[in-house]
Structure formats: C-alpha cells, structure tokens
Design a protein around this motif. Structure first.
Motif, short mmCIF file in Angstrom:
data_model
loop_
_atom_site.label_atom_id
_atom_site.label_comp_id
_atom_site.label_asym_id
_atom_site.label_seq_id
_atom_site.Cartn_x
_atom_site.Cartn_y
_atom_site.Cartn_z
N VAL A 1 0.83 -1.20 0.00
CA VAL A 1 0.00 0.00 0.00
C VAL A 1 0.87 1.25 0.00
CG1 VAL A 1 -1.61 1.36 1.40
CG2 VAL A 1 -2.01 -1.08 1.06
N MET A 2 1.98 1.21 0.75
CA MET A 2 2.90 2.35 0.75
C MET A 2 3.51 2.57 -0.63
SD MET A 2 2.76 3.80 3.69
CE MET A 2 1.01 3.41 3.55
N TYR A 3 3.87 1.47 -1.30
CA TYR A 3 4.38 1.59 -2.67
C TYR A 3 3.32 2.19 -3.58
CZ TYR A 3 8.83 -0.95 -2.33
OH TYR A 3 10.10 -1.33 -2.05
N LEU A 4 2.08 1.76 -3.40
CA LEU A 4 0.99 2.23 -4.24
C LEU A 4 0.74 3.73 -4.04
CD1 LEU A 4 -1.42 1.68 -6.15
CD2 LEU A 4 -2.75 1.06 -4.12
N LEU A 5 0.74 4.16 -2.79
CA LEU A 5 0.39 5.54 -2.48
C LEU A 5 1.56 6.51 -2.62
CD1 LEU A 5 -1.90 5.00 0.65
CD2 LEU A 5 -2.59 5.28 -1.74
N LEU A 6 2.76 6.06 -2.29
CA LEU A 6 3.90 6.97 -2.22
C LEU A 6 4.90 6.83 -3.36
CD1 LEU A 6 4.62 6.74 1.63
CD2 LEU A 6 3.11 8.31 0.41
N PHE A 7 4.93 5.66 -4.01
CA PHE A 7 5.90 5.44 -5.08
C PHE A 7 5.26 5.54 -6.46
CE2 PHE A 7 8.34 2.66 -7.96
CZ PHE A 7 9.59 3.26 -7.86
N ALA A 8 4.07 4.99 -6.62
CA ALA A 8 3.41 4.99 -7.93
C ALA A 8 3.25 6.39 -8.53
CB ALA A 8 2.05 4.29 -7.84
N PRO A 9 2.91 7.44 -7.75
CA PRO A 9 2.76 8.77 -8.36
C PRO A 9 4.04 9.29 -9.01
CG PRO A 9 1.70 8.71 -6.22
CD PRO A 9 2.46 7.43 -6.34
N LEU A 10 5.20 8.75 -8.61
CA LEU A 10 6.46 9.20 -9.20
C LEU A 10 6.71 8.58 -10.57
CD1 LEU A 10 8.73 8.83 -6.02
CD2 LEU A 10 7.50 10.88 -6.79
N LEU A 11 5.95 7.55 -10.91
CA LEU A 11 6.26 6.75 -12.10
C LEU A 11 5.69 7.31 -13.39
CD1 LEU A 11 5.83 3.08 -10.86
CD2 LEU A 11 7.94 4.27 -11.39
N ASP B 1 -3.14 7.91 -15.92
CA ASP B 1 -3.07 7.15 -14.67
C ASP B 1 -3.42 5.68 -14.90
OD1 ASP B 1 -2.34 9.37 -13.26
OD2 ASP B 1 -4.34 9.81 -12.50
N ALA B 2 -4.42 5.42 -15.75
CA ALA B 2 -4.84 4.04 -16.00
C ALA B 2 -3.70 3.23 -16.61
CB ALA B 2 -6.06 4.03 -16.93
N GLU B 3 -3.00 3.80 -17.59
CA GLU B 3 -1.90 3.10 -18.23
C GLU B 3 -0.73 2.90 -17.27
OE1 GLU B 3 -1.80 1.66 -21.10
OE2 GLU B 3 -3.85 2.26 -21.61
N PHE C 1 2.38 -0.74 -13.35
CA PHE C 1 2.93 -0.82 -12.00
C PHE C 1 2.25 -1.87 -11.13
CE2 PHE C 1 2.96 0.73 -7.54
CZ PHE C 1 4.30 0.55 -7.29
N ILE C 2 0.92 -1.95 -11.15
CA ILE C 2 0.18 -2.83 -10.25
C ILE C 2 0.51 -4.31 -10.46
CG2 ILE C 2 -2.11 -3.62 -9.54
CD1 ILE C 2 -1.27 -0.92 -8.40
N PRO C 3 0.60 -4.82 -11.70
CA PRO C 3 0.97 -6.24 -11.85
C PRO C 3 2.31 -6.58 -11.21
CG PRO C 3 0.12 -5.38 -13.90
CD PRO C 3 0.28 -4.21 -12.99
N GLY C 4 3.31 -5.70 -11.39
CA GLY C 4 4.60 -5.93 -10.75
C GLY C 4 4.50 -5.90 -9.24
N LEU C 5 3.70 -4.98 -8.72
CA LEU C 5 3.52 -4.88 -7.27
C LEU C 5 2.87 -6.14 -6.71
CD1 LEU C 5 3.80 -3.04 -4.77
CD2 LEU C 5 1.51 -2.16 -5.28
N LEU C 6 1.90 -6.69 -7.42
CA LEU C 6 1.22 -7.90 -6.96
C LEU C 6 2.15 -9.12 -7.01
CD1 LEU C 6 -2.33 -7.48 -8.57
CD2 LEU C 6 -1.61 -6.99 -6.23
#
Length: 254
Positions: free
Chosen positions: A33-43, A55-57, A62-67
């Motif tokens: 969740v921290m990666y999702l909220l704090l790291f994803a916006p930088l990508l 954002d969708a793309e 990002f999400i598949p790699g995170l999972l």
C-alpha cells in the motif's frame, strides 16, 4: 479422498489461526500500500516513453509488478512460522496422527495462497479507486498466476525451513534469494529501460516472465505470448517445488 479431506482439515485449522491473528494480514499488505500511495505517483513521467501517459496506463504497468512482488515476498518468509511450530513440538506431534504428510504441507500452503489473494484484492481495489482499469476476466487469470507464485514460494520456504531449522539461517538465505529476483524481474520498473545484457540475464528469471504475463493481462492483451509462457513456466516450477517440499516434509514427520 483422504488427501483432499486431510488438506481441507489442515487448511481450516491454519486459516482459523490466521483469522485469530489478522495483524499478519495487515502487516503483509502495509508495504505494498505504501508503494501504491507513495511510489506509484512518481512513475508517470518515468513511464511516459512506454505510452503510460494516463493514470490508468501507469497503473496497468505498476500494479501487476507490485502484486507479483507481494506474492514472492509473502510466500518466501512463511517458513518462519513453521520453524516456530518445530520448536514448539507441533510438527513432532503430527507424527502420531493419521493425517497425510502431504496434506500437512498443502493445507498450510493453500492458507498462504488465500491470504495472498485477499491482500491482492485489497491492493487492486485501492488501485481501481486511483484510476486503474482492468477487465474482470483478465484480472482473475492474473490472480491465478499470483496464486501459483504464492504456492511455489511458500512451499519452497517451508522446505528450506525444514532443512535449516533456524530463523538465523532462514532470514539471510531468503533475503539473498529475494534480492536478485526482485532486481531481475522488472517488478518496479519494466526491463525495457534496462541495457540489453541485463535483459538477457533477466530472461533466466522465471518471475520476469510472470511479471510480463501479468502486465499483458492487465493491459487486456490476453493473446500475448507472455501470458501462456508465464503461466507455463511458473506452473511447472510450482509443481516441482511442491514435490520437493512434500518430500522434505515427509522426511521430517516420518
């Protein structure tokens, strides 16, 4: 069938123990969740060259790699609980029960798979709220891939725990394995950014194929060869891991 009944009994018991201590579920999902909220916006700026200008793309990459990251690390460290049971004599007492030795392993591992899938659903729902768009059928197939990864890593962790029988040995061993797996799978950033030699090395990492397959599913490209390649590679390794760990378990509770 005795194996199915025994596996269900062990699964129920292990799940009940998990429900009684849900803190482990919360701890497991906290870092993603921290990666999702704090790291994803930088990508978003970083992934723009790959066409992720929305954002969708960006979340589809990002999400598949995170999972996959969640499935790998969630499974690799399950052996610590088994070592605690060894020390408490729980595994020793299993020797006098008629329960299948394979069921003792499989029931625990399936509990870990269900726990991982619950965490994956939480991450996915949060991502959907943030802008992710993915088809349900493709998402379920991606969850199947995650379940195979979790089953593989959990059984390997249990098998190694039965061999080393010490948290002091298991922790550095799992970290040593997890670090190159993370760096060579393109989990946080696609390997398209990597030099060609690093991409060739990553081709030998089965989790790199899993990440590519999961990303293709999230992108809606179910016909991409990486989907069946990832499922096949992870499926074969999972079967081998379960067989090896089952034999280690049978020797330990003989």
């Amino acid at each position: 069938m005795k194996l199915v009944r025994d596996t269900w009994l062990i699964f129920q018991r292990q799940t009940l123990l998990l429900v009684r201590q849900p803190v482990w579920l919360i701890v497991g999902v906290f870092q993603p969740v921290m990666y999702l909220l704090l790291f994803a916006p930088l990508l978003k700026p970083a992934l723009a060259p790959l066409g992720a200008d929305t954002d969708a793309e960006m979340y589809r990459i990002f999400i598949p790699g995170l999972l996959v990251l969640l499935a790998i690390f969630g499974g690799l460290f399950q052996g610590f609980g088994l070592i605690a049971e060894l020390r408490a004599g729980i595994i020793e007492r299993s020797r006098v029960t008629p329960v299948s030795r394979f069921a003792l392993l499989l029931g625990r591992s399936l509990r870990d798979v269900v726990s991982l899938l619950v965490q994956a659903v939480i991450i996915t729902v949060l991502a959907l709220l943030l802008g992710l768009r993915v088809q349900l059928g493709h998402l379920l197939l991606a969850y199947l891939l995650l379940a195979l990864i979790a089953l593989m890593t959990a059984t390997v962790s249990y098998g190694v725990a039965l061999v080393v029988k010490s948290e002091d040995a298991l922790a550095p061993l799992m970290n040593t394995v997890a670090q190159p797996v993370l760096l060579l799978s393109g989990i946080l950033l696609p390997l398209a950014f990597a030099p060609s030699w690093l991409q060739r090395v990553a081709d030998w990492n089965p989790f790199s194929w899993a990440v590519d397959g999961a990303r293709a599913l999230f992108a809606g490209d179910i016909g991409d060869p990486s989907v069946w390649q990832g499922l096949t590679i992870i499926g074969v390794i999972t079967v081998l891991a379960v067989i090896w760990a089952a034999r280690a378990f049978a020797r330990s509770v003989r």
